[in-house]
Design an enzyme around this catalytic site. Structure first.
Site, PDB file in Angstrom:
ATOM      1  N   ASP A   9       0.825  -1.218   0.000  1.00  0.00           N
ATOM      2  CA  ASP A   9       0.000   0.000   0.000  1.00  0.00           C
ATOM      3  C   ASP A   9       0.855   1.262   0.000  1.00  0.00           C
ATOM      4  O   ASP A   9       2.070   1.216   0.257  1.00  0.00           O
ATOM      5  CB  ASP A   9      -0.965   0.013   1.199  1.00  0.00           C
ATOM      6  CG  ASP A   9      -0.230   0.003   2.545  1.00  0.00           C
ATOM      7  OD1 ASP A   9       0.829  -0.648   2.646  1.00  0.00           O
ATOM      8  OD2 ASP A   9      -0.716   0.656   3.482  1.00  0.00           O
ATOM      9  N   GLU A  28      -0.033  -1.097   5.562  1.00  0.00           N
ATOM     10  CA  GLU A  28       1.044  -0.743   6.486  1.00  0.00           C
ATOM     11  C   GLU A  28       1.025   0.740   6.814  1.00  0.00           C
ATOM     12  O   GLU A  28       1.464   1.138   7.888  1.00  0.00           O
ATOM     13  CB  GLU A  28       2.403  -1.119   5.866  1.00  0.00           C
ATOM     14  CG  GLU A  28       3.587  -1.049   6.846  1.00  0.00           C
ATOM     15  CD  GLU A  28       4.257   0.320   6.908  1.00  0.00           C
ATOM     16  OE1 GLU A  28       5.058   0.533   7.833  1.00  0.00           O
ATOM     17  OE2 GLU A  28       3.963   1.195   6.049  1.00  0.00           O
TER      18      GLU A  28
END
Lengths: 349, 349
Positions: A66, A120
């Site tokens: 991400d 994350e």
């Protein structure tokens, strides 16, 4: 040989802001399932690809898929040997290296677990690595781990902890034509922000690595109506704390700094991890490289919590991650590729 | 004789937060249309009820039907001779007086125009009185006007101007683990709030009335994400300025105070009105009463702009308007009723 800058650009062009990683995970899953020497598991939007050669040691190479929200830089742009775009440094360059190693190193000297996980860049409670650890802890078993977070190809040891705290200030409403009858919570917020800005940062040195703490206001909110002295205001703080302090010690410190507040609510907290460069695999990686403290929180902390010594090592300048100017160079990506390739094939110095 | 405290409680129990006045206006319209000596017009959620006796002078008695949002005080509560509840002072006590005078004074010494209008407690651009002035200026013709805003039964002369200003601060994004790479817009906001809190208020005296200016932050907003040094923050300010200053002069003053800001946007501005107690009808009202400056903005300013001298005079303590503790006493309501009744029937001292 794969053009790793082109591969990184391809990954940048698949939008993957936290919680919206499904498309990039499907792309990565298709490529990994085509590799004959890998066993691939998908758990939610997390992928684990393993070699199973029965080697005496297992090394985990991990990275998140991400990115933070784009800032006018949603599209990849290559100029010469530099690639610009959201996530180029944090950490699609690292993901490109992992994808290429997984696809080309068929006979590593150690068994390898490639972990590509989601979410994350948001609160720790949402972490895809946490989801994996809870659902399939067996997939995260290993002797050491390297996180591909951007380190400019240096080794960044351990990591600082992080927490978000919501601090509330109360007041008393009044008509704004007679503000002396009330107490303005937003004006009180100004005084608290001055305290936050004047935060006296600690810089402890552990195993030769200097950490550096920080306290930042990341959001403010307050107000009732355009003609009312507001009786509430809140500020969300992000505190980064060195690994010589536990989460509880750090919380106590922030409570002391924000002692003028009416309410302090810890939204989430993730402790840090001390340096772990005494493990032979990590020591081999560190040899001849620059080593320093990791200031940002990374999943090195989660690995540490699960008993797996870990460090950060990846392409891209960490100081421009999360900025409009985020970029990564071909040289950086290729140097990390060479280093990890040497480590996997036992050709280390 | 009407129980004016009960009538006020009845009006408080009809919720009428700005923009939601339809129910209370319908209640008032039904009662006014039943009065044989009144001509009633409804324009949107505004009501105008007039006598048409052909008297040489016409006095306007006006009040707004809306309230600020309740603050745990949405229901009327009577204890002895005191009524608590949102709008009890600002200004349903005044509306009760106007409704009773309209219903009982059949042969006034001056012609009377009763104006009950919507949306006073929000930005001036939404004002029901402004709507009336634009659609039916003939209904607002008169020699003098009295606004029933809460004044504790004293005469409050003129009014201060008000404006809302949105002030924006920029910064530079960075990862919160390395905040020194960016510039925190919310921390800059803290410095601006300190300037606002230290605002040096002017207190000019006009015709013996001391005005008192104010500058208040009424809303703040800012932030990007929990791990990003924010690059934007905004604060909305409400400035109250004495009637010796024009809107342009007041805007220039606020721009000077907020000179560290990156952008200053005037959201709305309504100038004040100087005292106008030299008009015979207003002078008759003021005689023997305490007279002071009106600090809040009222539609006295709109009347002044249309050439109608006006003052504020109504039941209820203005210093507790817009607070949880808002209340009004029977004595206050009845004293205002007697004073206006005397003025309408020519029985003034």
């Amino acid at each position: 040989m794969t053009d790793l800058l082109e591969l990184t650009a391809e990954l940048v062009d698949v939008p993957s802001v936290s919680f919206e990683e499904a498309a990039i995970v499907s792309l990565l899953e298709d490529r990994l399932r085509a590799v004959p020497w890998l066993t691939v598991d998908r758990v939610g939007d997390n992928l684990v690809a393993r070699t199973t050669h029965g080697r005496p040691q297992r090394l985990i190479l991990a990275g998140h898929t991400d990115t933070v929200p784009p800032n006018g830089n949603e599209r990849a742009r290559i100029d010469g040997d530099t690639l610009w775009g959201v996530g180029s440094a944090d950490m699609k360059g690292g993901i490109a290296v992992l994808l290429d190693l997984a696809s080309t190193v068929s006979e590593p000297a150690v068994d390898v677990t490639y972990v590509l996980y989601a979410r994350e860049e948001v609160a720790a409670v949402h972490s895809g690595l946490g989801e994996l650890a809870a659902a399939r802890p067996d997939l995260l078993a290993g002797d050491a781990a390297i996180l591909g977070e951007p380190t400019s190809g240096d080794v960044e040891a351990g990591c600082q902890g992080t927490m978000r705290i919501e601090v509330s200030l109360a007041g008393a409403r009044a008509h704004t034509a007679r503000p002396w009858m009330g107490r303005n919570a937003v004006h009180r917020l100004g005084r608290l922000l001055a305290v936050v800005e004047a935060f006296d940062e600690r810089r402890p040195v552990l195993d030769g690595c200097e950490y550096r703490e920080a306290l930042q206001a990341v959001a403010v909110d307050g107000g009732v109506a355009g003609n009312v002295v507001p009786d509430r205001a809140t500020v969300t703080l992000n505190h980064r704390f060195a690994p010589d302090r536990s989460a509880d010690e750090a919380i106590a410190h922030v409570r002391e700094v924000a002692s003028m507040a009416d309410d302090v609510d810890v939204l989430d907290v993730a402790p840090g991890a001390p340096p772990a460069l005494d493990h032979p695999l990590l020591a081999a990686l560190a040899r001849g490289r620059e080593v320093r403290a990791k200031l940002g929180w990374t999943d090195v902390a989660r690995m540490h919590e699960h008993g797996v010594p870990a460090c950060n090592f990846g392409p891209g300048d960490p100081t421009i991650a999360h900025t409009r100017d985020e970029h990564v160079t071909r040289a950086d990506i290729e140097a990390v590729h060479v280093a990890l390739h040497d480590l996997l094939t036992g050709r280390n110095p």
